[in-house]
Design a protein around this motif. Structure first.
Motif: not given
Length: 295
Positions: A271-291
């Motif tokens: 990251v070299t400047a103040t910018v905006r990001y979007q996180v897109l998570l596509e779930c593939s399993q019926d299970a807990p996860y940590q991000f």
């Protein structure tokens, strides 16, 4: 977070990474991915932001038209972005090159061995005359295969890596290897860049020896467990991460993406400047996860 039902669902998470996250860019959904054994005509443009033009042919017979997402490119074609343009070319090998603003590249060669041959040789050769490019190159199957970028001052070759080429307008070129190694050539001399090093090319001079990478000091690291395909999208619509069934996408300059079936799955980029990001998570399993996001 936990999935309730085993169906495909997109989970949007806001993460502060030098700024608040913005809306998802169209590029996250329009990733043109090619089979390694496709025909050489399967080379396409993805227009992320701003405008770009394509020139077919040379000289008096050259024809230009606005670039459009999904447009097919062939050997001899040129792509140039405008002052606010960002575009991606996806080649028949699966390699991609991301063009920044005011950047021009010409496709010099698109060559492939016998169709369907597992060990078929492939050659993707480009000529960069201005601007900044970011190349993500899957590991090539044969020693005779190559991916190369020629500049006015020299050449960069890769066989499974991610690297940046920057031209400063005077013919001076800077090659930065982020992941894997890059072979830099100029004036009959070869220099191999290991990861996180760079070399400078100038007309009439041999390439400089590898030096520590500059401009990539501040990083953001995203980690997610198995069962989720993560993608990060920046304000220009460039994406880095994975899409089902486990295909790596790397369009953000300086980014590194772990192997798709690694545990955990990791995306890291500078990251070299103040910018905006979007996180897109596509779930593939019926299970807990940590991000987790750090940076």
């Amino acid at each position: 977070m936990k999935r309730k039902r085993p169906i495909k669902r997109y989970v949007i998470i806001g993460v502060v990474a030098a700024a608040v996250l913005a809306g998802l860019g169209v590029g996250a959904y329009q990733l043109f991915l090619a089979s390694p054994f496709a025909t050489v005509s399967n080379t396409t443009v993805l227009l992320l932001q701003g405008g770009a033009a394509v020139q077919h042919g040379e000289g008096a017979e050259a024809k230009s038209e606005p670039a459009k997402t999904g447009m097919m490119l062939n050997s001899g074609d040129r792509l140039r972005t405008n002052g606010g343009g960002h575009a991606v070319i996806t080649f028949f090998t699966g390699a991609t090159i991301t063009l920044g603003p005011d950047t021009e590249v010409r496709i010099a060669s698109l060559l492939q061995g016998p169709t369907g041959a597992v060990e078929a040789s492939t050659v993707v050769a480009l000529q960069q005359s201005s601007g900044v490019t970011w190349s993500s190159v899957p590991k090539l199957a044969t020693t005779s295969s190559r991916y190369q970028i020629d500049t006015p001052a020299g050449q960069a070759q890769a066989r499974g890596t991610a690297f940046q080429v920057r031209l400063d307008g005077s013919g001076r070129s800077e090659v930065q290897a982020v992941e894997g190694s890059v072979l830099v050539r100029g004036q009959g001399a070869d220099v191999t860049l290991p990861p996180l090093t760079q070399s400078t090319l100038e007309a009439g001079k041999t390439p400089t020896q590898p030096a520590p990478l500059s401009g990539f000091s501040e990083t953001v690291r995203f980690t997610v467990g198995a069962g989720v395909w993560p993608r990060i999208v920046d304000e220009a619509g460039r994406a880095a991460g994975m899409i089902p069934p486990g295909i790596v996408v790397n369009q953000i300059p300086g980014a590194t993406v772990s192997l798709p079936f690694a545990a955990p799955r990791v995306i890291e980029f500078p990251v070299t400047a103040t910018v905006r990001y979007q996180v897109l998570l596509e779930c593939s399993q019926d299970a807990p996860y940590q991000f987790v996001a750090l940076g």
